[in-house]
Design a protein around this motif. Sequence first.
Motif, PDB file in Angstrom:
ATOM      1  N   SER A 224       0.801  -1.222   0.000  1.00 36.09           N
ATOM      2  CA  SER A 224       0.000   0.000   0.000  1.00 36.09           C
ATOM      3  C   SER A 224       0.833   1.271   0.000  1.00 36.09           C
ATOM      4  CB  SER A 224      -0.903   0.014   1.219  1.00 36.09           C
ATOM      5  OG  SER A 224      -0.122   0.025   2.398  1.00 36.09           O
ATOM      6  N   ARG A 225       2.052   1.213  -0.409  1.00 36.39           N
ATOM      7  CA  ARG A 225       2.884   2.406  -0.505  1.00 36.39           C
ATOM      8  C   ARG A 225       2.644   3.138  -1.815  1.00 36.39           C
ATOM      9  NH1 ARG A 225       6.727   2.751   3.266  1.00 36.39           N
ATOM     10  NH2 ARG A 225       7.891   4.239   1.998  1.00 36.39           N
ATOM     11  N   SER A 226       1.654   2.689  -2.561  1.00 41.59           N
ATOM     12  CA  SER A 226       1.283   3.389  -3.786  1.00 41.59           C
ATOM     13  C   SER A 226       0.735   4.763  -3.427  1.00 41.59           C
ATOM     14  CB  SER A 226       0.232   2.592  -4.548  1.00 41.59           C
ATOM     15  OG  SER A 226      -0.886   2.399  -3.737  1.00 41.59           O
ATOM     16  N   PRO A 227       0.857   5.825  -4.310  1.00 39.92           N
ATOM     17  CA  PRO A 227       0.551   7.200  -3.923  1.00 39.92           C
ATOM     18  C   PRO A 227      -0.889   7.482  -3.582  1.00 39.92           C
ATOM     19  CG  PRO A 227       0.984   7.065  -6.275  1.00 39.92           C
ATOM     20  CD  PRO A 227       1.355   5.725  -5.704  1.00 39.92           C
ATOM     21  N   SER A 228      -1.896   6.776  -4.061  1.00 41.67           N
ATOM     22  CA  SER A 228      -3.293   7.123  -3.791  1.00 41.67           C
ATOM     23  C   SER A 228      -4.157   5.886  -3.878  1.00 41.67           C
ATOM     24  CB  SER A 228      -3.783   8.170  -4.804  1.00 41.67           C
ATOM     25  OG  SER A 228      -3.844   7.593  -6.092  1.00 41.67           O
ATOM     26  N   PRO A 229      -5.339   5.945  -3.281  1.00 42.30           N
ATOM     27  CA  PRO A 229      -6.288   4.840  -3.477  1.00 42.30           C
ATOM     28  C   PRO A 229      -6.780   4.829  -4.906  1.00 42.30           C
ATOM     29  CG  PRO A 229      -7.285   6.615  -2.223  1.00 42.30           C
ATOM     30  CD  PRO A 229      -5.843   6.956  -2.379  1.00 42.30           C
ATOM     31  N   ASN A 406       3.215  13.752   5.742  1.00 48.58           N
ATOM     32  CA  ASN A 406       3.523  12.379   6.138  1.00 48.58           C
ATOM     33  C   ASN A 406       3.331  11.491   4.921  1.00 48.58           C
ATOM     34  OD1 ASN A 406       3.792   9.859   7.257  1.00 48.58           O
ATOM     35  ND2 ASN A 406       2.514  10.290   9.051  1.00 48.58           N
ATOM     36  N   ASP A 407       4.426  10.959   4.449  1.00 49.64           N
ATOM     37  CA  ASP A 407       4.354  10.142   3.231  1.00 49.64           C
ATOM     38  C   ASP A 407       3.667   8.809   3.468  1.00 49.64           C
ATOM     39  OD1 ASP A 407       6.244   8.089   1.240  1.00 49.64           O
ATOM     40  OD2 ASP A 407       5.262   9.845   0.378  1.00 49.64           O
ATOM     41  N   PHE A 408       3.583   8.344   4.717  1.00 52.68           N
ATOM     42  CA  PHE A 408       2.938   7.065   5.006  1.00 52.68           C
ATOM     43  C   PHE A 408       1.410   7.207   5.063  1.00 52.68           C
ATOM     44  CE2 PHE A 408       6.616   4.524   5.754  1.00 52.68           C
ATOM     45  CZ  PHE A 408       7.582   5.393   6.219  1.00 52.68           C
ATOM     46  N   ARG A 409       0.900   8.423   5.197  1.00 53.36           N
ATOM     47  CA  ARG A 409      -0.539   8.620   5.304  1.00 53.36           C
ATOM     48  C   ARG A 409      -1.158   9.261   4.061  1.00 53.36           C
ATOM     49  NH1 ARG A 409      -1.800  10.718  11.494  1.00 53.36           N
ATOM     50  NH2 ARG A 409      -0.998   8.848  12.570  1.00 53.36           N
ATOM     51  N   TYR A 410      -0.385  10.075   3.341  1.00 55.41           N
ATOM     52  CA  TYR A 410      -0.961  10.821   2.235  1.00 55.41           C
ATOM     53  C   TYR A 410      -0.100  10.669   0.986  1.00 55.41           C
ATOM     54  CZ  TYR A 410      -3.551  13.068   6.002  1.00 55.41           C
ATOM     55  OH  TYR A 410      -4.332  13.298   7.093  1.00 55.41           O
ATOM     56  N   ARG A 411      -0.717  10.930  -0.119  1.00 53.49           N
ATOM     57  CA  ARG A 411       0.014  11.107  -1.361  1.00 53.49           C
ATOM     58  C   ARG A 411      -0.198  12.548  -1.813  1.00 53.49           C
ATOM     59  NH1 ARG A 411      -2.239  11.930  -6.113  1.00 53.49           N
ATOM     60  NH2 ARG A 411      -4.488  11.630  -6.373  1.00 53.49           N
ATOM     61  N   ARG A 412       0.739  13.088  -2.562  1.00 55.45           N
ATOM     62  CA  ARG A 412       0.637  14.460  -3.030  1.00 55.45           C
ATOM     63  C   ARG A 412      -0.271  14.517  -4.251  1.00 55.45           C
ATOM     64  NH1 ARG A 412       5.193  17.286  -0.715  1.00 55.45           N
ATOM     65  NH2 ARG A 412       6.770  15.815   0.035  1.00 55.45           N
ATOM     66  N   SER A 413      -1.059  15.589  -4.344  1.00 54.36           N
ATOM     67  CA  SER A 413      -1.886  15.792  -5.520  1.00 54.36           C
ATOM     68  C   SER A 413      -1.029  16.173  -6.726  1.00 54.36           C
ATOM     69  CB  SER A 413      -2.934  16.887  -5.234  1.00 54.36           C
ATOM     70  OG  SER A 413      -2.275  18.116  -4.956  1.00 54.36           O
ATOM     71  N   TYR A 414      -1.615  16.150  -7.887  1.00 53.49           N
ATOM     72  CA  TYR A 414      -0.842  16.366  -9.106  1.00 53.49           C
ATOM     73  C   TYR A 414      -0.309  17.800  -9.203  1.00 53.49           C
ATOM     74  CZ  TYR A 414      -4.903  18.887 -10.877  1.00 53.49           C
ATOM     75  OH  TYR A 414      -5.920  19.789 -11.051  1.00 53.49           O
ATOM     76  N   TYR A 425      -3.342  22.209   2.250  1.00 50.11           N
ATOM     77  CA  TYR A 425      -4.675  21.748   2.624  1.00 50.11           C
ATOM     78  C   TYR A 425      -4.812  20.297   2.205  1.00 50.11           C
ATOM     79  CZ  TYR A 425      -6.005  22.498  -2.280  1.00 50.11           C
ATOM     80  OH  TYR A 425      -6.066  22.453  -3.640  1.00 50.11           O
ATOM     81  N   HIS A 426      -5.860  19.620   2.696  1.00 45.11           N
ATOM     82  CA  HIS A 426      -6.095  18.210   2.419  1.00 45.11           C
ATOM     83  C   HIS A 426      -7.241  18.054   1.439  1.00 45.11           C
ATOM     84  CE1 HIS A 426      -4.009  18.252   6.310  1.00 45.11           C
ATOM     85  NE2 HIS A 426      -3.576  17.035   6.006  1.00 45.11           N
ATOM     86  N   VAL A 427      -7.108  17.047   0.563  1.00 43.48           N
ATOM     87  CA  VAL A 427      -8.141  16.741  -0.419  1.00 43.48           C
ATOM     88  C   VAL A 427      -9.029  15.610   0.059  1.00 43.48           C
ATOM     89  CG1 VAL A 427      -8.569  16.026  -2.809  1.00 43.48           C
ATOM     90  CG2 VAL A 427      -6.671  17.560  -2.283  1.00 43.48           C
ATOM     91  N   VAL A 444      -2.308  18.498  -0.574  1.00 46.17           N
ATOM     92  CA  VAL A 444      -1.638  19.461  -1.463  1.00 46.17           C
ATOM     93  C   VAL A 444      -0.520  20.115  -0.671  1.00 46.17           C
ATOM     94  CG1 VAL A 444      -1.911  21.561  -2.822  1.00 46.17           C
ATOM     95  CG2 VAL A 444      -3.745  19.883  -2.783  1.00 46.17           C
ATOM     96  N   THR A 445       0.707  20.020  -1.175  1.00 46.62           N
ATOM     97  CA  THR A 445       1.868  20.603  -0.504  1.00 46.62           C
ATOM     98  C   THR A 445       2.396  21.752  -1.351  1.00 46.62           C
ATOM     99  OG1 THR A 445       3.338  18.991  -1.563  1.00 46.62           O
ATOM    100  CG2 THR A 445       2.472  18.438   0.608  1.00 46.62           C
ATOM    101  N   ARG A 446       2.693  22.853  -0.694  1.00 47.82           N
ATOM    102  CA  ARG A 446       3.249  24.048  -1.349  1.00 47.82           C
ATOM    103  C   ARG A 446       4.277  24.670  -0.412  1.00 47.82           C
ATOM    104  NH1 ARG A 446      -1.314  26.015  -4.340  1.00 47.82           N
ATOM    105  NH2 ARG A 446      -1.908  24.339  -5.759  1.00 47.82           N
ATOM    106  N   ARG A 447       5.244  25.311  -0.981  1.00 50.74           N
ATOM    107  CA  ARG A 447       6.206  26.067  -0.176  1.00 50.74           C
ATOM    108  C   ARG A 447       5.522  27.333   0.338  1.00 50.74           C
ATOM    109  NH1 ARG A 447      11.288  24.416  -0.027  1.00 50.74           N
ATOM    110  NH2 ARG A 447      11.985  22.838  -1.542  1.00 50.74           N
ATOM    111  N   GLY A 448       5.890  27.713   1.570  1.00 50.10           N
ATOM    112  CA  GLY A 448       5.237  28.869   2.191  1.00 50.10           C
ATOM    113  C   GLY A 448       3.806  28.598   2.563  1.00 50.10           C
TER     114      GLY A 448
END
Length: 480
Positions: A224-229, A406-414, A425-427, A444-448
Amino acid sequence: MADTLRRLANTSSFSVLQDKLETWHSDYDVLSCDQNLNRCCEVIELTAKIQGQLFAILNLTAVEGGQYGGVDTLKSRLLPWLGSCFSMARPSVSDDTSLQLMQDSREKDRKLRELSLCHDSDMQKLEAQLCSTRIQLDSARAELADTQNQLDDTKNKSATTLLATEDEIIQLRADLRAARDEVEIYRRKLNTIDDYERQIRLLRDEVSYLTTEKAALQERLVRSRSPSPLPRLSRTSSPIRSESPTRAQLTQSSRHARLVSRFSDLYAVERLEAQTILRRYVDDLEMVQKIIFIAAVESFRIAKLAYRQFKLRVRKTLASTHFGPESLEDAAVDYIVRNLDLYDVQSSVNDVINAMNVNPRISFPPETDFVLISTLIRETCRVAFAMQTLEPPLDVAFASDGELYNDFRYRRSYDSEFSAPLVLYHVWPALMEGEMTLVKGEAVTRRGAMWTRSRSRSRSTSPVRSRSLSPSRSLVSFGK
């Protein structure tokens, strides 16, 4: 002469004289001067009357003695006494009249004494009766006071009893309505009992399929280390069905696998449908994704609260009739698993919408309503409610904007910056079993991110917004 002497003896004149003297002597100090003189005159008159009668007897006796009879006695006793200048006025009345008056006076005095004694006796009796009447009056007053106190207590108790009776009537009416609702529910269940046999046959075939699917899911969870369900359009993509009473015979692992798969389907199907609907009214994709994420988190929170309340009611109902080897807790959970269709999901949907209406992180057009995404909220509440019946129960991970990614709980959006360490914020939330992640969420991860978040807070409006729209307005907005 003998008759005159007999009358004098019968009248007891000297006794009357003695009584008057004693009475005068006893009352002398309390009488006035005139009264004492009157008493003295009475005694003198009485004495004169007696002496007149005695002289009459003396004369008669001397006549009876002849011409010289009694001369010596008269000379030796009467003449010296008369010589002492004593004179006696002859009474104006006759001897017989005087004696009769003395006798009448004595009789009157006797009657007066009797009347006085009778009066004193009557006064004593009246005083005794008056005292007894006063005692009875005091007792009657005390009894009246006690009766008044008892009447006041009775009035207070009657008022309290009346209030309690009204409360009991209201409670009994509420219980009657609830009992009628339960009767209607059980009646519908009885009407569908013919369909359960067909479902049993289908479920037996499904058990074998789920056993195979379980092995595949466990293998997929290991990887389950794949980026998203992954989106899955499987036979479970439709809204979760109401659990029938025979569903309790499914194993814990089978229900666990089905609910995990259903959570993935919510992300792949219902989430995208809700996002498409919201984009018609909100141009900002970030706000749309925040609305969907908050709806999912609030659905889990409200469903967990509804499960606890439902479980308490079931435990209270089964407590009086429960017996058997299993505990009351297990019996309550088994009852909930068999009767998931009794869960009032519409009430939870309304609670979620009310919570979203006052959420300060959401900016939503006032002409629309969160009822637009009620399908997503309803299905998420059903899945979250059913997940509480597992051991251990499943829940979404706690999340906050600006937290460390947290890479074990979430994957980054495109559209995320993959080198940013903080979450803007979270999707979609992550599904957790204790501390273990079963299905990853999306963020969603962004700098600042912290600076952007603080700036958006400074531009936000009032946190409480009213969304009490009429149903017709919501339907018109939905039709657009």
